[in-house]
Design an enzyme around this catalytic site. Sequence first.
Site, PDB file in Angstrom:
ATOM      1  N   CYS A  50     -82.816  -9.724 -17.175  1.00 50.49           N
ATOM      2  CA  CYS A  50     -81.840  -9.595 -16.099  1.00 50.49           C
ATOM      3  C   CYS A  50     -80.835  -8.543 -16.539  1.00 50.49           C
ATOM      4  O   CYS A  50     -79.902  -8.829 -17.305  1.00 50.49           O
ATOM      5  CB  CYS A  50     -81.149 -10.922 -15.807  1.00 50.49           C
ATOM      6  SG  CYS A  50     -79.905 -10.732 -14.521  1.00 50.49           S
ATOM      7  N   ASP A  94     -81.412  -8.657  -6.958  1.00 50.75           N
ATOM      8  CA  ASP A  94     -80.502  -9.712  -6.495  1.00 50.75           C
ATOM      9  C   ASP A  94     -79.063  -9.245  -6.535  1.00 50.75           C
ATOM     10  O   ASP A  94     -78.776  -8.107  -6.889  1.00 50.75           O
ATOM     11  CB  ASP A  94     -80.719 -11.047  -7.213  1.00 50.75           C
ATOM     12  CG  ASP A  94     -80.301 -11.071  -8.668  1.00 50.75           C
ATOM     13  OD1 ASP A  94     -80.070 -10.002  -9.229  1.00 50.75           O
ATOM     14  OD2 ASP A  94     -80.233 -12.174  -9.234  1.00 50.75           O
ATOM     15  N   HIS A  95     -78.172 -10.137  -6.104  1.00 49.47           N
ATOM     16  CA  HIS A  95     -76.730  -9.878  -6.100  1.00 49.47           C
ATOM     17  C   HIS A  95     -76.389  -8.558  -5.434  1.00 49.47           C
ATOM     18  O   HIS A  95     -75.529  -7.818  -5.908  1.00 49.47           O
ATOM     19  CB  HIS A  95     -76.176  -9.935  -7.523  1.00 49.47           C
ATOM     20  CG  HIS A  95     -76.349 -11.288  -8.154  1.00 49.47           C
ATOM     21  ND1 HIS A  95     -75.737 -11.650  -9.321  1.00 49.47           N
ATOM     22  CD2 HIS A  95     -77.063 -12.374  -7.778  1.00 49.47           C
ATOM     23  CE1 HIS A  95     -76.078 -12.894  -9.642  1.00 49.47           C
ATOM     24  NE2 HIS A  95     -76.888 -13.353  -8.710  1.00 49.47           N
ATOM     25  N   TYR A 113     -77.547 -13.581  -2.272  1.00 53.65           N
ATOM     26  CA  TYR A 113     -78.901 -13.427  -1.741  1.00 53.65           C
ATOM     27  C   TYR A 113     -78.904 -13.034  -0.259  1.00 53.65           C
ATOM     28  O   TYR A 113     -79.508 -13.686   0.584  1.00 53.65           O
ATOM     29  CB  TYR A 113     -79.709 -14.714  -2.004  1.00 53.65           C
ATOM     30  CG  TYR A 113     -79.923 -14.890  -3.486  1.00 53.65           C
ATOM     31  CD1 TYR A 113     -81.017 -14.294  -4.106  1.00 53.65           C
ATOM     32  CD2 TYR A 113     -79.007 -15.557  -4.280  1.00 53.65           C
ATOM     33  CE1 TYR A 113     -81.204 -14.402  -5.473  1.00 53.65           C
ATOM     34  CE2 TYR A 113     -79.180 -15.669  -5.653  1.00 53.65           C
ATOM     35  CZ  TYR A 113     -80.284 -15.088  -6.238  1.00 53.65           C
ATOM     36  OH  TYR A 113     -80.466 -15.178  -7.588  1.00 53.65           O
ATOM     37  N   HIS A 157     -83.788 -16.807 -18.792  1.00 54.94           N
ATOM     38  CA  HIS A 157     -82.814 -15.928 -18.134  1.00 54.94           C
ATOM     39  C   HIS A 157     -81.605 -15.791 -19.050  1.00 54.94           C
ATOM     40  O   HIS A 157     -81.104 -16.795 -19.566  1.00 54.94           O
ATOM     41  CB  HIS A 157     -82.400 -16.575 -16.805  1.00 54.94           C
ATOM     42  CG  HIS A 157     -81.574 -15.697 -15.941  1.00 54.94           C
ATOM     43  ND1 HIS A 157     -80.251 -15.407 -16.198  1.00 54.94           N
ATOM     44  CD2 HIS A 157     -81.887 -15.014 -14.816  1.00 54.94           C
ATOM     45  CE1 HIS A 157     -79.794 -14.600 -15.259  1.00 54.94           C
ATOM     46  NE2 HIS A 157     -80.771 -14.333 -14.405  1.00 54.94           N
ATOM     47  N   HIS A 197     -85.105  -8.727 -13.475  1.00 56.02           N
ATOM     48  CA  HIS A 197     -84.108  -8.805 -12.403  1.00 56.02           C
ATOM     49  C   HIS A 197     -83.406  -7.452 -12.353  1.00 56.02           C
ATOM     50  O   HIS A 197     -82.687  -7.093 -13.287  1.00 56.02           O
ATOM     51  CB  HIS A 197     -83.070  -9.891 -12.686  1.00 56.02           C
ATOM     52  CG  HIS A 197     -83.581 -11.285 -12.440  1.00 56.02           C
ATOM     53  ND1 HIS A 197     -82.781 -12.394 -12.534  1.00 56.02           N
ATOM     54  CD2 HIS A 197     -84.805 -11.732 -12.068  1.00 56.02           C
ATOM     55  CE1 HIS A 197     -83.501 -13.473 -12.239  1.00 56.02           C
ATOM     56  NE2 HIS A 197     -84.730 -13.095 -11.969  1.00 56.02           N
TER      57      HIS A 197
HETATM   58  C1  DNO Z   1     -78.371 -16.314 -10.059  1.00 53.03           C
HETATM   59  C2  DNO Z   1     -79.606 -16.438 -10.823  1.00 53.03           C
HETATM   60  C3  DNO Z   1     -79.652 -17.615 -11.763  1.00 53.03           C
HETATM   61  C4  DNO Z   1     -81.058 -17.799 -12.300  1.00 53.03           C
HETATM   62  C5  DNO Z   1     -81.205 -18.968 -13.245  1.00 53.03           C
HETATM   63  C6  DNO Z   1     -82.582 -18.995 -13.852  1.00 53.03           C
HETATM   64  O1  DNO Z   1     -78.305 -15.602  -9.112  1.00 53.03           O
HETATM   65  O2  DNO Z   1     -79.899 -15.261 -11.460  1.00 53.03           O
HETATM   66  O3  DNO Z   1     -79.243 -18.760 -11.091  1.00 53.03           O
HETATM   67  O4  DNO Z   1     -81.923 -18.040 -11.241  1.00 53.03           O
HETATM   68  O5  DNO Z   1     -80.277 -18.925 -14.233  1.00 53.03           O
HETATM   69  O6  DNO Z   1     -82.797 -20.223 -14.439  1.00 53.03           O
END
Ligand code: DNO
Length: 390
Positions: free
Chosen positions: A278, A346-347, A363, A240, A305
């Site tokens: 991401c 996400d977010h 989340y 990530h 992501h």
């Molecule tokens: C936050 C996430 C991170 C991700 C980690 C992967 O929302 O995108 O915490 O899960 O960095 O190891």
Amino acid sequence: MEKTWRWFGPNDKITLEMLRQIGVEGIVTALHHIPNGEIWSYDEVMKMKNFIEDHGLRWSVVESLPVSESIKYGGEDRDRLIENYKISLANLGKAGVKTICYNFMPVLDWARTDLENPNDDGTSNLYFNKAEFAYFDICILKRANASADYDEKTLARVEKMKPEMDEEAERRLVDNIIVKTQGFVNGNISESDLNPVEKFRELLKLYEGIDAGQLRENMKYFLEAIMPVCDEYDINMCVHPDDPPMPILGLPRIVTCDADIKAFLDAVPNKHNGLTFCAGSLSAGAQNDVTELARKYADRTHFVHARICRVLPDGDFKESTHLDPRLIDVVTTFETVRPGVPMRVDHAPLMLGDEKMGYNAGYSFHGRMLALGMVSGIMATVNKIKNESK
Ligand code: DNO
């Protein structure tokens, strides 16, 4: 892309039954109850896998199989911890769970200063305020020479904040930056820690003398050690990117931009050494053109992501809509050239009562459901155009 969703296990208030109703196909999760560094046994892995499959879904991605701090800074026990990691990987491989997300960020996984920053329409979003982050660093953590890491404009904003920062405001900032965003992702600090700031200072000490070059070496050492297991079981590792994609709190960060991505891919040239694309983390760095990076690294991406940030003139950043034109481009790229790759949103914003539910930061249910609907719409449009032009 495969529509996946990050689900935090059987105690998650958002149930697998709910996820089936909103079009989720695959689950992204981890064995959150097993402490970092300990082995994920075959039995525990299978228990989780069967639970998910009994609900008509599949376990598509592990996020995360956490890399212990000692592997990152190169501690004395790193070889033992890498051996444990390899055993966990093999157990996942035997169970057929073969996409593994991890990160190589020292001490702090993702960072935000505000978890409920109001939007004009009554929803709220995550927010990174550069001055508040600097305030935490300089005035709360009191890191030696911290001021030297910030520009004049940010330091002036810190001065302006000082009269308003009472004990409660400081506590909230600590909570947002190092507690609430960390515990649920198996980070170093949890809600039960009595003195998170002191614990955090101790963690920072572990990295004294570790620069970006050394951290890169340690990542290479780790990847080279685990690649034989990945080859044997056809496991795709996908790191990530650092969030935010820049050095923070005096710590090196090595997955922040085009050159960094190229460096870790070249360092261990194995197709199982790949990236979690991401778009949100990468877009939080003004240096990055996410649209171009998506095209460039699509073939080494094993997990996407889907979210995106807007960097503001003072260096702050906030999450943007999932219909941001840059995200439409990124989704189009992956849907076109990597149609089967797992993707999760996400977010997303807190909306329509999400804020009262105590969900993990970033989340929400309604916000993520809306975001998944938006991304699904983009994917459907891409496919329609693709089919018509055949
Ligand atoms: C936050 C996430 C991170 C991700 C980690 C992967 O929302 O995108 O915490 O899960 O960095 O190891």
